[in-house]
Design a protein around this motif. Structure first.
Motif, PDB file in Angstrom:
ATOM      1  N   GLU A 432     -45.816  34.068  31.856  1.00  0.00           N
ATOM      2  CA  GLU A 432     -46.607  33.849  30.643  1.00  0.00           C
ATOM      3  C   GLU A 432     -45.751  33.425  29.445  1.00  0.00           C
ATOM      4  OE1 GLU A 432     -48.965  37.311  30.023  1.00  0.00           O
ATOM      5  OE2 GLU A 432     -50.547  36.661  31.418  1.00  0.00           O
ATOM      6  N   GLN A 434     -43.039  31.659  29.558  1.00  0.00           N
ATOM      7  CA  GLN A 434     -42.698  30.262  29.824  1.00  0.00           C
ATOM      8  C   GLN A 434     -43.883  29.342  29.522  1.00  0.00           C
ATOM      9  OE1 GLN A 434     -41.280  29.925  33.843  1.00  0.00           O
ATOM     10  NE2 GLN A 434     -39.499  31.230  33.494  1.00  0.00           N
ATOM     11  N   LEU A 435     -45.070  29.763  29.905  1.00  0.00           N
ATOM     12  CA  LEU A 435     -46.249  28.940  29.649  1.00  0.00           C
ATOM     13  C   LEU A 435     -46.511  28.787  28.154  1.00  0.00           C
ATOM     14  CD1 LEU A 435     -48.648  30.297  32.416  1.00  0.00           C
ATOM     15  CD2 LEU A 435     -47.384  28.140  32.426  1.00  0.00           C
ATOM     16  N   GLN A 438     -44.005  26.331  26.788  1.00  0.00           N
ATOM     17  CA  GLN A 438     -44.320  24.959  27.184  1.00  0.00           C
ATOM     18  C   GLN A 438     -45.494  24.412  26.374  1.00  0.00           C
ATOM     19  OE1 GLN A 438     -44.924  25.305  31.421  1.00  0.00           O
ATOM     20  NE2 GLN A 438     -42.824  26.016  31.755  1.00  0.00           N
ATOM     21  N   GLU A 439     -46.488  25.260  26.105  1.00  0.00           N
ATOM     22  CA  GLU A 439     -47.597  24.816  25.268  1.00  0.00           C
ATOM     23  C   GLU A 439     -47.131  24.471  23.857  1.00  0.00           C
ATOM     24  OE1 GLU A 439     -50.437  27.920  25.352  1.00  0.00           O
ATOM     25  OE2 GLU A 439     -51.377  27.281  27.230  1.00  0.00           O
ATOM     26  N   TRP A 445     -48.732  22.750  30.303  1.00  0.00           N
ATOM     27  CA  TRP A 445     -47.922  23.521  31.227  1.00  0.00           C
ATOM     28  C   TRP A 445     -47.174  22.573  32.172  1.00  0.00           C
ATOM     29  CZ3 TRP A 445     -51.971  27.692  33.135  1.00  0.00           C
ATOM     30  CH2 TRP A 445     -52.330  28.490  32.054  1.00  0.00           C
ATOM     31  N   THR A 449     -44.446  25.638  36.885  1.00  0.00           N
ATOM     32  CA  THR A 449     -44.793  26.940  36.319  1.00  0.00           C
ATOM     33  C   THR A 449     -46.257  27.274  36.568  1.00  0.00           C
ATOM     34  OG1 THR A 449     -43.211  26.394  34.572  1.00  0.00           O
ATOM     35  CG2 THR A 449     -44.516  28.383  34.280  1.00  0.00           C
ATOM     36  N   ALA A 450     -47.136  26.282  36.437  1.00  0.00           N
ATOM     37  CA  ALA A 450     -48.552  26.505  36.743  1.00  0.00           C
ATOM     38  C   ALA A 450     -48.747  26.860  38.215  1.00  0.00           C
ATOM     39  CB  ALA A 450     -49.355  25.260  36.379  1.00  0.00           C
TER      40      ALA A 450
END
Length: 479
Positions: A432, A434-435, A438-439, A445, A449-450
């Motif tokens: 989470e 990392q997401l 990235q956002e 994403w 990672t997704a």
């Protein structure tokens, strides 16, 4: 641009020129900067200045750079404006001369150029003139034994690096890596060398292995396989060893035999190839090479004492790097695919990392509890829970009896709950954040990672459904 290989820079410039020509940009958008495509053509090695007086290798006969330095230093009003260098006898072929011509205020806006004849210098792939340091390098190597003279510190490193990249520009791949693998001279004074003879030798070997790995990572073998073949090799089970090309094997067996300790050479080679696989977007190949490098780097390394400690430390870092790539980039797809052969190979690789983690202490493989151990527990739990599920043909009774022996059902259900907790912890602590990053940085994403998030959610769902089904099947109804 200057930090990149000469061949790569020229290839990029040739592609840019081709794009300009196909789209017609050179005749429209660059009308006010007509010198730009000319400069690109010169630096890409496509053209040379039209003129006479070239020798057989294409180098200029006159030493224009020395005359230009005198002109800048002693001419009236020197320093006010950078004037264009003047040819002494004939127009030099050196691209630097033409770059200065095009950038000077009084320079002509067009050049008379001709196509470059490569047959005059077949061994030289680059039209950029590099300083020839081969004589200096070999004189230093000869004088070190006969006269006791040793170039040390930054000067020695600069000479070694310069000669290595000169060999690269000439296309001498094996010789370039041979020079890069030579032990670097220590900058420490001789008095400190008497305190410990092993530590300086280990430090020189480690420095040479690091330089060798970095050079090999930037300049792949000349017989590197194409992308389609590499994809086929990467699709093999994870526990199979990585592929080495013929040129790489010749480098290790013929050129570098005795130059580096065998373990250090093997670790540096596979480390560089792992970096290469990472740059190519091949996580399965990267994991294979990292595992081979870690097995060599953690096995005692370059020698005893300080050398062994350095080798073990490098091996621990490689195990950790292999674990992180495996868990984040490879295992999510393996788990979702759920093929028996691929799961078996993944478990074998995880067990290798587990043994390294147990031997190296808690710091050997960071986040092992919510990484490799999570997947090991998941594979083991789902295998046992599936053995308890009834089958139409009545088979599987023996496997179910083994799972249920000695009242192990409760421990198995507790293990399933532990898998759920570890997966949720990995999502909260690693995925989470990392997401969110990235956002914030790119507005979306990253696919890998997704994919990991989807795999962890699917892992929790499968374990929960299997545990509920088995619990309802084997838990007696209260009457």
């Amino acid at each position: 641009m200057l930090a990149q290989p000469v061949g790569s820079v020229q290839a990029d410039m040739r592609r840019q020129l081709e794009y300009w020509r196909q789209s017609g940009v050179t005749s429209v958008a660059l009308d006010e900067a007509r010198e730009l495509p000319q400069l690109y053509a010169l630096l890409a090695g496509e053209t040379a200045a039209a003129g006479t007086g070239h020798d057989s290798c294409g180098w200029p006969q006159g030493d224009w750079m020395r005359a230009y330095a005198v002109q800048l230093g002693f001419a009236p009003g020197a320093g006010a404006a950078l004037g264009a260098p003047q040819p002494d006898v004939s127009t030099p072929w050196d691209p630097l001369w033409h770059a200065l011509q095009l950038g000077a205020p009084d320079a002509p806006r067009a050049l008379s150029v001709k196509q470059l004849d490569r047959s005059a210098f077949p061994l030289q792939r680059s039209s950029l003139r590099l300083r020839d340091v081969s004589l200096s390098y070999h004189l230093c190597a000869a004088a070190s034994g006969a006269l006791g003279f040793r170039l040390r510190g930054r000067a020695a490193a600069l000479l070694q690096h310069s000669f290595a990249f000169e060999l690269e520009a000439m296309g001498c791949w094996h010789a370039m890596l041979y020079v890069a693998a030579q032990p670097a001279e220590e900058a420490a004074p001789a008095a400190s060398a008497s305190a410990s003879a092993a530590a300086p030798a280990a430090g020189a070997a480690a420095a040479s292995a690091e330089l060798f790995a970095r050079v090999l990572g930037r300049f792949p073998p000349p017989d590197e396989l194409d992308a389609a073949t590499l994809a086929l090799l990467d699709a093999r089970p994870l526990d199979q060893p990585p592929h080495l090309t013929r040129a790489t094997l010749e480098l290790a067996l013929d050129w570098l035999d005795g130059q580096l300790p065998p373990a250090a050479l093997l670790a540096a080679t596979h480390t560089a190839l792992a970096w290469r696989a990472r740059a190519q977007g091949r996580p399965r190949g990267e994991v294979r090479h990292l595992l081979q490098a870690a097995a060599a780097g953690g096995g005692g390394g370059a020698g005893a004492g300080a050398g062994a400690g350095a080798g073990a430390g490098a091996g621990a870092a490689l195990w950790a790097e292999a674990h992180e790539t495996l868990v984040a980039r490879v295992l999510p797809a393996e788990m979702l695919r759920n093929a028996r052969a691929s799961v078996g190979a993944a478990r074998a690789v995880l067990q290798r990392i587990e043994r390294a983690h147990a031997a190296g202490g808690a710091s050997a493989v960071p986040r092992w509890a919510i990484g490799g151990q999570l997947y090991l527990l998941f594979f083991d739990t789902t295998e046992k829970l599936r053995a308890l599920q009834p089958r139409d043909d009545g088979s599987g009774a023996a496997a179910a009896a083994a799972v249920l022996a000695d009242g192990r059902l409760e421990a198995l259900l507790q293990q399933a709950a532990d898998v759920e907790k570890r997966a949720a912890r990995r999502v909260a602590e690693l995925v989470e954040p990392q997401l969110r990053a990235q956002e914030a940085s790119c507005g979306r994403w990253l696919p890998e990672t997704a994919l990991e998030l989807a795999a962890l959610d699917e892992m929790r769902r499968r374990v929960k459904l299997l545990a509920e089904a088995i619990e309802s099947q084997f838990t007696p109804d209260p009457m």
